[in-house]
Design an enzyme around this catalytic site. Structure first.
Site, PDB file in Angstrom:
ATOM      1  N   ARG A 106      11.859 -19.225 -48.866  1.00  0.00           N
ATOM      2  CA  ARG A 106      12.851 -18.150 -48.723  1.00  0.00           C
ATOM      3  C   ARG A 106      14.252 -18.628 -49.094  1.00  0.00           C
ATOM      4  O   ARG A 106      15.244 -18.181 -48.528  1.00  0.00           O
ATOM      5  CB  ARG A 106      12.841 -17.574 -47.305  1.00  0.00           C
ATOM      6  CG  ARG A 106      11.498 -17.055 -46.840  1.00  0.00           C
ATOM      7  CD  ARG A 106      10.958 -15.935 -47.711  1.00  0.00           C
ATOM      8  NE  ARG A 106       9.630 -15.548 -47.281  1.00  0.00           N
ATOM      9  CZ  ARG A 106       8.501 -16.057 -47.764  1.00  0.00           C
ATOM     10  NH1 ARG A 106       8.548 -16.972 -48.719  1.00  0.00           N
ATOM     11  NH2 ARG A 106       7.327 -15.664 -47.310  1.00  0.00           N
TER      12      ARG A 106
ATOM     13  N   SER B  99      10.255  -8.966 -42.318  1.00  0.00           N
ATOM     14  CA  SER B  99      10.348 -10.158 -41.469  1.00  0.00           C
ATOM     15  C   SER B  99      11.803 -10.532 -41.238  1.00  0.00           C
ATOM     16  O   SER B  99      12.525 -10.818 -42.192  1.00  0.00           O
ATOM     17  CB  SER B  99       9.609 -11.330 -42.124  1.00  0.00           C
ATOM     18  OG  SER B  99       8.245 -11.027 -42.296  1.00  0.00           O
TER      19      SER B  99
ATOM     20  N   GLU C 294      15.811 -14.665 -41.613  1.00  0.00           N
ATOM     21  CA  GLU C 294      15.502 -14.578 -43.026  1.00  0.00           C
ATOM     22  C   GLU C 294      16.385 -13.525 -43.687  1.00  0.00           C
ATOM     23  O   GLU C 294      16.715 -13.597 -44.868  1.00  0.00           O
ATOM     24  CB  GLU C 294      14.024 -14.214 -43.210  1.00  0.00           C
ATOM     25  CG  GLU C 294      13.571 -14.045 -44.640  1.00  0.00           C
ATOM     26  CD  GLU C 294      12.092 -13.735 -44.749  1.00  0.00           C
ATOM     27  OE1 GLU C 294      11.722 -12.940 -45.632  1.00  0.00           O
ATOM     28  OE2 GLU C 294      11.312 -14.284 -43.955  1.00  0.00           O
TER      29      GLU C 294
END
Length: 338
Positions: free
Chosen positions: A165, A237, A334
């Site tokens: 990520r 998420s 995230e």
């Protein structure tokens, strides 16, 4: 062409559904039109940033600056023979449309990433990933415009610093470049990536591991776990899965034998699902000030209607502190917080 909006509302432009406004927002359909617009547009106050589908952003207030929004959606597939196929996609193309084009043309590599909201231009920034695959697996290069010089350049994948990520676009190049297109390399040869257990089982239930069955399996799994942003505000998420030292993982496993974990490229480090940690800490389904933890997947924070960015941040901070206290692990967002 560029369409400019002043003091424009952003509620419909972010999947959390947060009420915020942008001092200026400019939609551009090509690298050339973007450069022409920026050359004649003074940027004296606020910052300049890019917003794609708004699917990985949490606004904590109004945006006092210039938001650039790509709307070009062209996608070109190299028609030459051979196994490896080049695909050029403009930044404004919805990511799921890109995946659909690939699968319809019998191209392997993007199928595990189906049904991820957002745009092609956002994919390299976050190095989006799911079910054992990442965008970095198929990206060959990224086309950008330098905001200082207004010159275009192409950044090869090996210089994008892709990680979990992460990318150079979230680090050194953040706020310095605008992604206008991405070049991909896919394959005509079938190579099903079914290492993710649930995906293997769901695909098998549909039949052979074809592109069509794998994409359908991914859609079914995602629909069973993830809330639809059209119905309840969320950014997918919210937290990254933490990677911890093997020793810590073993200590936790002695306390929680059922704890799931995954190997990483580093044999001394283990990835632990953040959703499991959050659920084990008792946060699944909890709501505070209209901000909540999704009842089907603890990794997702939701806006139950009327929550502010500050409400969601307060909930996230409480979760982070509690997970740290109970497991000795610090989980990190995230989502990009603006």
């Amino acid at each position: 062409m560029v369409q400019e909006y002043l003091n424009t509302p952003l509620r419909e432009r972010n999947s959390f559904g947060i009420d915020a406004r942008a001092a200026r927002l400019a939609e551009f359909d090509s690298a050339e039109s973007l450069c022409e617009y920026l050359a004649r547009t003074p940027r004296t106050t606020g910052r300049t940033a890019v917003i794609g589908g708004g699917n990985n952003i949490l606004f904590t207030g109004d945006f006092d600056g210039l938001l650039l929004h790509p709307v070009g959606r062209a996608c070109r597939i190299d028609a030459r023979g051979g196994d490896r196929v080049a695909v050029h996609a403009e930044a404004g193309l919805p990511w799921d449309d890109f995946v659909r084009l690939c699968t319809e043309n019998g191209l392997w590599g993007a199928e595990n990433l189906t049904a991820i909201p957002g745009t092609v231009g956002a994919a390299p920034v976050q190095n989006i990933g799911a079910y054992g695959a990442e965008a970095a697996d198929i990206i060959e290069s990224v086309e950008v415009i330098d905001l200082n010089t207004l010159k275009p350049s192409i950044i090869a994948a090996e210089h994008c610093a892709f990680g979990y990520r992460e990318s150079v676009f979230k680090g050194p190049l953040r706020g310095r470049v605008v992604i206008t297109a991405v070049n991909f390399r896919l394959s005509r040869t079938p190579h099903p990536n079914l290492g993710y257990g649930a995906l293997a089982a769901e695909t098998a239930a549909l039949g052979e591991p074809s592109l069509e069955n794998i994409t359908e399996a991914v859609r079914r799994i995602r629909a069973s776990k993830l809330p639809d942003p059209a119905l309840i505000g969320n950014a997918g998420s919210f937290f990254k899965n933490p990677v911890v030292e093997q020793a810590l993982a073993e200590r936790l496993r002695s306390r929680f034998p059922e704890m799931p974990s995954y190997a990483t490229a580093d044999p001394d480090r283990i990835k632990i699902p953040a959703g499991w940690l959050i659920e084990k800490a008792g946060w699944k389904g909890v709501t505070r000030n209209r901000a909540g933890v999704y009842e089907r997947q603890a990794l997702i924070l939701v806006n139950r209607g009327g929550a502010s960015g500050a409400n969601i941040i307060a909930l996230a901070e409480a979760i982070i502190a509690d997970v740290q206290a109970k497991f000795g692990i610090t989980i990190a967002p995230e989502v990009n917080i603006w």
